[in-house]
Scaffold this active site. Structure first.
Site, mmCIF file in Angstrom:
data_model
loop_
_atom_site.group_PDB
_atom_site.id
_atom_site.type_symbol
_atom_site.label_atom_id
_atom_site.label_comp_id
_atom_site.label_asym_id
_atom_site.label_seq_id
_atom_site.Cartn_x
_atom_site.Cartn_y
_atom_site.Cartn_z
ATOM 1 N N PRO A 196 0.850 -1.202 0.000
ATOM 2 C CA PRO A 196 0.000 0.000 0.000
ATOM 3 C C PRO A 196 0.881 1.246 0.000
ATOM 4 O O PRO A 196 1.576 1.525 0.969
ATOM 5 C CB PRO A 196 -0.805 -0.137 1.304
ATOM 6 N N ASP A 232 6.022 2.479 2.036
ATOM 7 C CA ASP A 232 5.162 1.313 2.231
ATOM 8 C C ASP A 232 4.404 1.506 3.546
ATOM 9 O O ASP A 232 5.012 1.470 4.627
ATOM 10 C CB ASP A 232 6.065 0.063 2.286
ATOM 11 N N HIS A 233 3.117 1.711 3.452
ATOM 12 C CA HIS A 233 2.337 2.054 4.646
ATOM 13 C C HIS A 233 2.213 0.882 5.619
ATOM 14 O O HIS A 233 1.785 1.042 6.756
ATOM 15 C CB HIS A 233 0.947 2.557 4.224
ATOM 16 N N ARG A 234 2.612 -0.322 5.187
ATOM 17 C CA ARG A 234 2.619 -1.451 6.123
ATOM 18 C C ARG A 234 3.714 -1.255 7.157
ATOM 19 O O ARG A 234 3.670 -1.807 8.247
ATOM 20 C CB ARG A 234 2.877 -2.769 5.374
ATOM 21 N N ILE A 252 5.650 2.063 7.358
ATOM 22 C CA ILE A 252 5.860 3.467 7.732
ATOM 23 C C ILE A 252 4.530 4.199 7.835
ATOM 24 O O ILE A 252 3.702 4.133 6.906
ATOM 25 C CB ILE A 252 6.776 4.147 6.690
#
Ligand code: CAO
Length: 414
Positions: A210, A386-388, A390
């Site tokens: 994501p 990468d929102h997983r 950060i």
């Protein structure tokens, strides 16, 4: 010893549709030797004992009856573990779950109606497909009357593994094919190998991670003055002091400040792998497509060394001389479109890296210094992460810090 057709009940003149062994094969007792098909049923003839097949006396298409000679087999005392030695090595690791049954279907009971809406395949092929978790209804048979053969199952599984269908792309709707020639003249040009590879790689990364992209403009007026002051000397020494060398240096400093940007998600997705080295990938636009050579140990190199190495690896990338290993081991990537133009863009992550910085072309703009608008050289920056791994707050902190580094030449030059 001779192996003959056993009692197959009320069936006469039954066609052989598959011969499953060949001379030299080691077989265990009960291993399937032939698949027979009458107008009512499909069944397998099992080996009555273990041994080595010396001679096969039948072939696909002929009809047989009880008592007919099928093969000659030398009985061995040594234990035989393989079902059929002629099998190809396994295509994929065995699926998890209970070990599939290796028993043969007993003779003469009817195993499978020959005319059925189910996919047409012998019990051994069904078993083989089950072992590989392959869905027979998706496999096109190349045997007589569309029968699915073992080789069809193997080809299907190979194709699935190759297309990555088992992972990220599964279930994605496909763009329907269009005949463009109905609207006007067209030409077909093959894509380069690099473009084909990067296309599936970028697609996977886009789908798997994501992405969030954060933008900022950095004031690089002082940095640019400093760079210009070094440019003349660099030219005399035979290299170009590119702004990219500064961007790489600042990236290393920001990664040290925010170590989880210099990390990768562990494959179990339960921990982060922190890297103690600082290898920076640089996207290079080449005639055959996008390549990302990696500048190793950038933290141990000065601006001049970075600039020299950049020129060297980007030239080799354009000439198609970069090696695969020179594109591995990156921690963070910079994609610079500064030499071309444009404002912000949304770079796609270079997984398993967790962030990538897009650099666009700097331009002089009116900047409010608190009292007045002053002309400053502003650099558009786009950070995808990468929102997983950060969160948005850290994404903003990182890019702010990075921007401040570029604006404060004393810190950058230290
Ligand atoms: N702002 C203003 N000017 C810039 C700049 C920026 N951000 N970045 C570079 N420039 C200037 C350079 O100083 C150079 O000027 P001079 O000729 O006066 O010295 C000129 O633009 C050309 O630079 P360059 O792009 O050829 O060289 P570079 O060292 O900056 O970049 C490389 C090298 C390999 C990154 C670049 O050539 C390249 O391939 N960029 C494309 C990367 C890409 O395709 N990214 C997209 C990936 S996602 O699809």
């Amino acid at each position: 010893m001779e192996v003959r057709v056993p009692d197959i009940g009320d069936f006469n003149d039954v066609a052989i549709i598959e011969v499953l062994v060949q001379p030299g094969d080691a077989i265990v007792a009960e291993a399937p030797l032939l698949t027979l098909e009458s107008d009512k049923a499909t069944m397998e003839v099992p080996a009555p004992f273990a041994g080595i097949v010396q001679e096969v006396l039948v072939k696909t298409g002929i009809k047989i009856n009880m008592g007919d000679l099928i093969a000659r087999v030398t009985v061995t005392d040594a234990p035989i573990i393989a079902l059929q030695v002629a099998e190809e090595p396994p295509i994929s690791p065995a699926p998890s779950g209970p070990v599939p049954e290796l028993r043969n279907a007993p003779l003469p009971p009817v195993v499978e109606p020959a005319i059925s809406s189910k996919p047409h395949a012998s019990p051994s092929v069904r078993r083989f497909a089950r072992e590989l978790s392959a869905d027979l209804s998706k496999i096109k048979g190349s045997g007589p009357r569309g029968r699915i053969l073992k080789s069809d199952v193997q080809a299907y599984v190979k194709a699935v593994l190759k297309s990555g269908d088992e992972s990220s792309g599964r279930g994605l709707p496909k763009v329907p094919p269009i005949d463009f020639s109905q609207f006007g003249d067209i030409e077909l040009h093959p894509l380069s190998r690099i473009r084909q590879l990067s296309s599936s790689y970028l697609h996977r990364n886009w789908v798997v991670a994501p992405h969030v992209t954060q933008f900022i403009e950095a004031d690089i007026t002082d940095m640019e003055d400093f760079r210009q002051s070094l440019a003349e000397e660099a030219k005399k020494e035979g290299y170009r002091m590119t702004p990219l060398a500064f961007f790489i240096r600042a990236a290393v400093m920001a990664l040290k400040q925010f170590p989880h940007f210099n990390a990768s998600l562990h494959e179990d997705e339960k921990c982060l792998v922190y890297k103690k080295y600082f290898n920076i990938g640089v996207a290079v636009d080449t005639p055959s497509g996008l390549l990302v050579p990696v500048l190793r140990n950038a933290d141990k190199k000065g601006l001049a060394d970075i600039a020299r190495e950049l020129a060297e690896i980007s030239a080799r990338a354009r000439e198609g001389k970069i090696k695969a290993e020179e594109m591995q081991g990156g921690c963070f990537t910079i994609s610079s479109l500064g030499g071309i133009g444009g404002l912000f863009f949304t770079p796609i992550l270079n997984l398993p890296e967790v962030a990538i910085l897009g650099v666009s072309r700097a331009a002089t703009r009116p900047h409010w210094d608190g009292k007045a608008f002053v002309p400053r050289l502003m650099l558009p920056l786009s950070l995808s992460y990468d929102h997983r791994v950060i969160d948005g707050a850290d994404g903003a902190r990182f890019i702010m810090y990075y921007s401040e580094l570029l604006s404060d030449i004393r810190r950058l030059a230290l």
